[in-house]
Design a protein around this motif. Structure first.
Motif, PDB file in Angstrom:
ATOM      1  N   ILE A   5       0.839  -1.212   0.000  1.00  0.00           N
ATOM      2  CA  ILE A   5       0.000   0.000   0.000  1.00  0.00           C
ATOM      3  C   ILE A   5       0.875   1.264   0.000  1.00  0.00           C
ATOM      4  O   ILE A   5       0.600   2.229  -0.723  1.00  0.00           O
ATOM      5  CB  ILE A   5      -0.968  -0.002   1.204  1.00  0.00           C
ATOM      6  CG1 ILE A   5      -1.957  -1.169   1.069  1.00  0.00           C
ATOM      7  CG2 ILE A   5      -1.728   1.325   1.302  1.00  0.00           C
ATOM      8  CD1 ILE A   5      -2.794  -1.428   2.313  1.00  0.00           C
ATOM      9  N   CYS A   6       1.942   1.253   0.793  1.00  0.00           N
ATOM     10  CA  CYS A   6       2.862   2.402   0.819  1.00  0.00           C
ATOM     11  C   CYS A   6       3.585   2.561  -0.521  1.00  0.00           C
ATOM     12  O   CYS A   6       3.908   3.678  -0.933  1.00  0.00           O
ATOM     13  CB  CYS A   6       3.876   2.253   1.951  1.00  0.00           C
ATOM     14  SG  CYS A   6       3.184   2.553   3.583  1.00  0.00           S
TER      15      CYS A   6
ATOM     16  N   VAL B  65       2.263   1.981  -3.430  1.00  0.00           N
ATOM     17  CA  VAL B  65       1.293   2.670  -4.312  1.00  0.00           C
ATOM     18  C   VAL B  65       1.285   4.163  -4.004  1.00  0.00           C
ATOM     19  O   VAL B  65       1.323   5.001  -4.916  1.00  0.00           O
ATOM     20  CB  VAL B  65      -0.126   2.069  -4.137  1.00  0.00           C
ATOM     21  CG1 VAL B  65      -1.153   2.886  -4.928  1.00  0.00           C
ATOM     22  CG2 VAL B  65      -0.144   0.608  -4.581  1.00  0.00           C
ATOM     23  N   LEU B  66       1.261   4.518  -2.703  1.00  0.00           N
ATOM     24  CA  LEU B  66       1.278   5.939  -2.320  1.00  0.00           C
ATOM     25  C   LEU B  66       2.569   6.605  -2.780  1.00  0.00           C
ATOM     26  O   LEU B  66       2.559   7.750  -3.267  1.00  0.00           O
ATOM     27  CB  LEU B  66       1.128   6.078  -0.801  1.00  0.00           C
ATOM     28  CG  LEU B  66       1.197   7.523  -0.273  1.00  0.00           C
ATOM     29  CD1 LEU B  66       0.048   8.363  -0.840  1.00  0.00           C
ATOM     30  CD2 LEU B  66       1.175   7.552   1.258  1.00  0.00           C
ATOM     31  N   LEU B  67       3.688   5.915  -2.648  1.00  0.00           N
ATOM     32  CA  LEU B  67       4.979   6.450  -3.070  1.00  0.00           C
ATOM     33  C   LEU B  67       4.981   6.787  -4.558  1.00  0.00           C
ATOM     34  O   LEU B  67       5.523   7.807  -4.985  1.00  0.00           O
ATOM     35  CB  LEU B  67       6.081   5.438  -2.744  1.00  0.00           C
ATOM     36  CG  LEU B  67       7.543   5.864  -2.942  1.00  0.00           C
ATOM     37  CD1 LEU B  67       7.864   7.132  -2.163  1.00  0.00           C
ATOM     38  CD2 LEU B  67       8.478   4.735  -2.521  1.00  0.00           C
ATOM     39  N   TYR B  68       4.330   5.945  -5.350  1.00  0.00           N
ATOM     40  CA  TYR B  68       4.209   6.209  -6.791  1.00  0.00           C
ATOM     41  C   TYR B  68       3.342   7.445  -7.043  1.00  0.00           C
ATOM     42  O   TYR B  68       3.679   8.303  -7.871  1.00  0.00           O
ATOM     43  CB  TYR B  68       3.614   4.997  -7.508  1.00  0.00           C
ATOM     44  CG  TYR B  68       3.308   5.257  -8.967  1.00  0.00           C
ATOM     45  CD1 TYR B  68       4.340   5.332  -9.896  1.00  0.00           C
ATOM     46  CD2 TYR B  68       1.992   5.447  -9.398  1.00  0.00           C
ATOM     47  CE1 TYR B  68       4.068   5.587 -11.236  1.00  0.00           C
ATOM     48  CE2 TYR B  68       1.713   5.706 -10.734  1.00  0.00           C
ATOM     49  CZ  TYR B  68       2.754   5.778 -11.641  1.00  0.00           C
ATOM     50  OH  TYR B  68       2.487   6.048 -12.959  1.00  0.00           O
ATOM     51  N   ILE B  69       2.237   7.558  -6.320  1.00  0.00           N
ATOM     52  CA  ILE B  69       1.332   8.706  -6.479  1.00  0.00           C
ATOM     53  C   ILE B  69       2.039  10.009  -6.095  1.00  0.00           C
ATOM     54  O   ILE B  69       1.823  11.064  -6.708  1.00  0.00           O
ATOM     55  CB  ILE B  69       0.055   8.510  -5.618  1.00  0.00           C
ATOM     56  CG1 ILE B  69      -0.756   7.314  -6.142  1.00  0.00           C
ATOM     57  CG2 ILE B  69      -0.802   9.767  -5.598  1.00  0.00           C
ATOM     58  CD1 ILE B  69      -1.869   6.861  -5.210  1.00  0.00           C
ATOM     59  N   LEU B  70       2.944   9.916  -5.080  1.00  0.00           N
ATOM     60  CA  LEU B  70       3.636  11.112  -4.581  1.00  0.00           C
ATOM     61  C   LEU B  70       4.875  11.481  -5.392  1.00  0.00           C
ATOM     62  O   LEU B  70       5.578  12.430  -5.037  1.00  0.00           O
ATOM     63  CB  LEU B  70       4.053  10.896  -3.115  1.00  0.00           C
ATOM     64  CG  LEU B  70       2.925  10.757  -2.080  1.00  0.00           C
ATOM     65  CD1 LEU B  70       3.514  10.423  -0.714  1.00  0.00           C
ATOM     66  CD2 LEU B  70       2.095  12.023  -2.001  1.00  0.00           C
TER      67      LEU B  70
ATOM     68  N   GLY C 105       8.618  11.564   2.955  1.00  0.00           N
ATOM     69  CA  GLY C 105       8.611  10.538   3.993  1.00  0.00           C
ATOM     70  C   GLY C 105       7.494  10.669   5.012  1.00  0.00           C
ATOM     71  O   GLY C 105       7.029   9.672   5.562  1.00  0.00           O
ATOM     72  N   THR C 106       7.043  11.916   5.261  1.00  0.00           N
ATOM     73  CA  THR C 106       6.002  12.126   6.280  1.00  0.00           C
ATOM     74  C   THR C 106       4.695  11.412   5.927  1.00  0.00           C
ATOM     75  O   THR C 106       4.171  10.649   6.752  1.00  0.00           O
ATOM     76  CB  THR C 106       5.766  13.637   6.510  1.00  0.00           C
ATOM     77  OG1 THR C 106       7.003  14.239   6.908  1.00  0.00           O
ATOM     78  CG2 THR C 106       4.721  13.861   7.579  1.00  0.00           C
ATOM     79  N   PRO C 107       4.143  11.605   4.714  1.00  0.00           N
ATOM     80  CA  PRO C 107       2.905  10.863   4.396  1.00  0.00           C
ATOM     81  C   PRO C 107       3.107   9.345   4.351  1.00  0.00           C
ATOM     82  O   PRO C 107       2.217   8.591   4.744  1.00  0.00           O
ATOM     83  CB  PRO C 107       2.505  11.401   3.014  1.00  0.00           C
ATOM     84  CG  PRO C 107       3.692  12.105   2.474  1.00  0.00           C
ATOM     85  CD  PRO C 107       4.491  12.558   3.646  1.00  0.00           C
ATOM     86  N   ILE C 108       4.300   8.899   3.908  1.00  0.00           N
ATOM     87  CA  ILE C 108       4.583   7.451   3.885  1.00  0.00           C
ATOM     88  C   ILE C 108       4.604   6.905   5.317  1.00  0.00           C
ATOM     89  O   ILE C 108       4.013   5.863   5.613  1.00  0.00           O
ATOM     90  CB  ILE C 108       5.942   7.157   3.186  1.00  0.00           C
ATOM     91  CG1 ILE C 108       5.897   7.567   1.711  1.00  0.00           C
ATOM     92  CG2 ILE C 108       6.325   5.686   3.328  1.00  0.00           C
ATOM     93  CD1 ILE C 108       4.989   6.751   0.842  1.00  0.00           C
ATOM     94  N   SER C 109       5.275   7.647   6.213  1.00  0.00           N
ATOM     95  CA  SER C 109       5.373   7.222   7.615  1.00  0.00           C
ATOM     96  C   SER C 109       3.998   7.171   8.278  1.00  0.00           C
ATOM     97  O   SER C 109       3.683   6.232   9.024  1.00  0.00           O
ATOM     98  CB  SER C 109       6.292   8.188   8.375  1.00  0.00           C
ATOM     99  OG  SER C 109       6.463   7.767   9.705  1.00  0.00           O
ATOM    100  N   MET C 110       3.165   8.163   7.985  1.00  0.00           N
ATOM    101  CA  MET C 110       1.816   8.217   8.575  1.00  0.00           C
ATOM    102  C   MET C 110       0.946   7.050   8.096  1.00  0.00           C
ATOM    103  O   MET C 110       0.274   6.392   8.888  1.00  0.00           O
ATOM    104  CB  MET C 110       1.154   9.556   8.229  1.00  0.00           C
ATOM    105  CG  MET C 110       1.776  10.742   8.955  1.00  0.00           C
ATOM    106  SD  MET C 110       1.188  12.342   8.330  1.00  0.00           S
ATOM    107  CE  MET C 110      -0.531  12.290   8.841  1.00  0.00           C
ATOM    108  N   LEU C 111       0.996   6.770   6.768  1.00  0.00           N
ATOM    109  CA  LEU C 111       0.201   5.661   6.232  1.00  0.00           C
ATOM    110  C   LEU C 111       0.710   4.322   6.757  1.00  0.00           C
ATOM    111  O   LEU C 111      -0.083   3.461   7.182  1.00  0.00           O
ATOM    112  CB  LEU C 111       0.249   5.690   4.700  1.00  0.00           C
ATOM    113  CG  LEU C 111      -0.505   4.556   3.985  1.00  0.00           C
ATOM    114  CD1 LEU C 111      -1.996   4.618   4.284  1.00  0.00           C
ATOM    115  CD2 LEU C 111      -0.258   4.586   2.476  1.00  0.00           C
TER     116      LEU C 111
END
Length: 537
Positions: free
Chosen positions: A145-146, A148-153, A517-523
């Motif tokens: 899941i992270c 996928v978010l990393l790709y979006i970011l 890194g902040t949004p990745i860490s939070m998710l």
């Protein structure tokens, strides 16, 4: 030790910690796995004109490799390929490379050193340690899941190339044999444009020189490929089947290469290697050549030698005894290259490693025992050596981990951890176990951004254990929370080794890690805590 909170025996006991020994054995075995062609072969195929395809390949390879191999070694082996690529800014891929390795390391017991350290603490307390796949469901879910978010970011990632490496460019020649895997395919299909710090500048076909080399040019048998670049990365083409270096035909390609300069009074000046009978004259063969201030091209064997030429030599046992060496050369240094393994040795290395992991996963054989015997077999079969093991012993890591374990014991003996536990008890005794779990996780997460992941795990486990004992809760979710949080260093480049590697390889600044890194860490934290709470409470 001065204030008598720990003894010398405590420090010695920490140096023989089971988790630390297992980690050292894993790193020793990893040096042999690094010699195999697996990561190098796949590394050549990562890059694609499409960023999406490149990202998917890079993340998948790094994530799943890091679950079984040392994740720092995985990043180190791929970093040059990413830095030198011509298709995408290196800064768009280097942070994802590091984060994929961190996320992949949390999938199994051996993926990261943090898991092994926490496992050893559990055993030390007389409890059952982690099973091999205790991390898998949580780590796999959070990692994918992270990812996928990393790709979006990715638009938040900066656009600039990696730092240029400092090296002297040598000219290398390699012959394409009739049965080579390269024959009949284009330069692009063979991924010869994705080699880290090595560049294919020309091809000699019969008496014809082809330069520049276009991506759609098809390689034919008996072609001579002329590369320029960093000779330390020679193993990035040495694994290609049916590609033979100039020195390999003489059977002299060893682990050590000798760098020499042609003397200004050398009798060989003005002659080619063939004219001098170089191999017979010096018991050495030229692997690569460099001429400062002048670009050179063509077959190495037909280049006329000049005073001041740098030659990289594969030397025989007689080289140092030859009286003509000092008349012709000044010896500069020795270069280390990765020794090429045979097909049988490669197969044995991977089969042995997978067998040890499988036996440990099935609880048939302890991981440390299996790795110890496997490391011994690697030496016996000459895939590794005692000298190599000594050279690659991670002394810095050993000192950091022993120091962290000793400090944790000191805090425990001094009563500091008990004091912290007692201070939190009024807040936690009437709250749910989930609140206690979140507090332990967040404190570990905060700590890991300022110290190393191993130190964070070593310092926080005794606190978590004391809290669990006071609240009469199960230890396993808290042990997993400490392990996951200690590895979750996404916001700072200093908390995890892979972050440091990509930080130094590019022009990243601290703010780039904070932003992505902040949004990745939070998710990541939300997924791990939610799953642990749901599974255990």
């Amino acid at each position: 030790m001065i204030i008598q909170q720990i003894t010398f025996n405590d420090v010695v006991a920490n140096a023989t910690n089971t988790g630390l020994i297992t980690l050292i054995l894993l790193l020793i075995v990893s040096t042999s796995l690094d010699k195999t062609t697996f990561l190098k072969r796949i590394g050549r195929t990562i890059l694609n004109k499409s960023y999406s395809v490149t990202y998917l390949r890079l993340f998948s390879l790094t994530f799943f490799s890091s679950a079984l191999l040392n994740n720092t070694a995985v990043v180190a082996s791929l970093i040059s390929t990413i830095k030198q690529n011509q298709l995408h800014p290196a800064s768009k891929l280097l942070i994802p490379l590091s984060y994929a390795a961190i996320l992949g390391g949390t999938v199994t017991l051996i993926g990261t050193s943090t898991n092994l350290i926490v496992d050893s603490f559990l055993i030390e307390k007389g409890l059952k340690g982690f099973d091999f796949f205790d991390f898998t469901v949580f780590g796999l879910s959070a990692g994918i899941i992270c990812g996928v978010l990393l790709y979006i970011l990715n638009p938040l990632l900066p656009k600039f190339a990696g730092n240029k490496s400092n090296y002297n460019s040598y000219l290398l020649e390699a012959d394409v044999e009739a049965d080579s895997e390269l024959v009949g395919k284009s330069i692009e299909e063979n991924h010869l444009r994705n080699l880290p710090e090595l560049f294919l500048i020309e091809i000699i076909r019969g008496n014809k020189l082809i330069s520049p080399v276009t991506p759609d040019l098809v390689i034919e048998k008996n072609d001579k490929l002329i590369f320029t670049g960093n000779v330390k990365n020679i193993d990035n083409i040495g694994h290609i089947k049916g590609l033979t270096f100039f020195a390999e035909t003489d059977g002299l390609m060893h682990e050590n290469l000798t760098e020499v300069i042609v003397s200004n009074r050398a009798p060989i000046i003005g002659k080619t290697l063939k004219q001098t009978g170089f191999r017979a004259l010096f018991d050495a063969a030229v692997v690569a050549i460099r001429r400062d201030g002048e670009s050179i091209s063509g077959k190495i064997g037909e280049l006329q030698l000049q005073a001041g030429d740098f030659l990289l030599l594969a030397t025989g046992t007689d080289f140092q005894k030859r009286e003509n060496i000092s008349k012709n050369f000044f010896i500069v240094s020795e270069q280390k290259i990765m020794r090429k393994l045979t097909v049988l040795q490669e197969s044995f290395t991977w089969f042995g490693f997978i067998t040890v992991i499988a036996l440990a996963a099935l609880s048939i054989l302890p991981l440390a025992t299996g790795l110890l015997f496997f490391a011994a077999l690697l030496v016996v079969t000459k895939i590794s050596s005692i000298a190599e093991i000594k050279r690659n012993l991670p002394l810095n890591l050993i000192i950091v981990i022993v120091g962290a374990l000793s400090l944790a014991k000191g805090l425990e003996h001094s009563g500091v951890l008990l004091m912290l536990t007692n201070a939190l008890m009024p807040l936690l005794e009437h709250s749910s176990p989930i609140v206690a779990l979140i507090i332990v996780y967040l404190l570990t997460l905060l700590l890991t951004e300022f110290v190393t992941n191993n130190a964070a795990a070593a310092l926080m486990f005794p606190f978590a254990y004391g809290l669990v004992a006071s609240l009469n809760l199960p230890i396993m979710p808290f042990a997993l929370a400490v392990a996951f949080a200690a590895s979750a260093s996404f916001i700072s480049p200093y908390g995890y080794q892979t972050n440091l590697l990509v930080f130094s390889a590019s022009n990243y600044k601290f703010k780039h890690f904070v932003k992505i890194g902040t949004p990745i860490s939070m998710l990541y934290s939300t997924i791990v805590l939610t799953m642990l709470s749901w599974y255990y409470f």
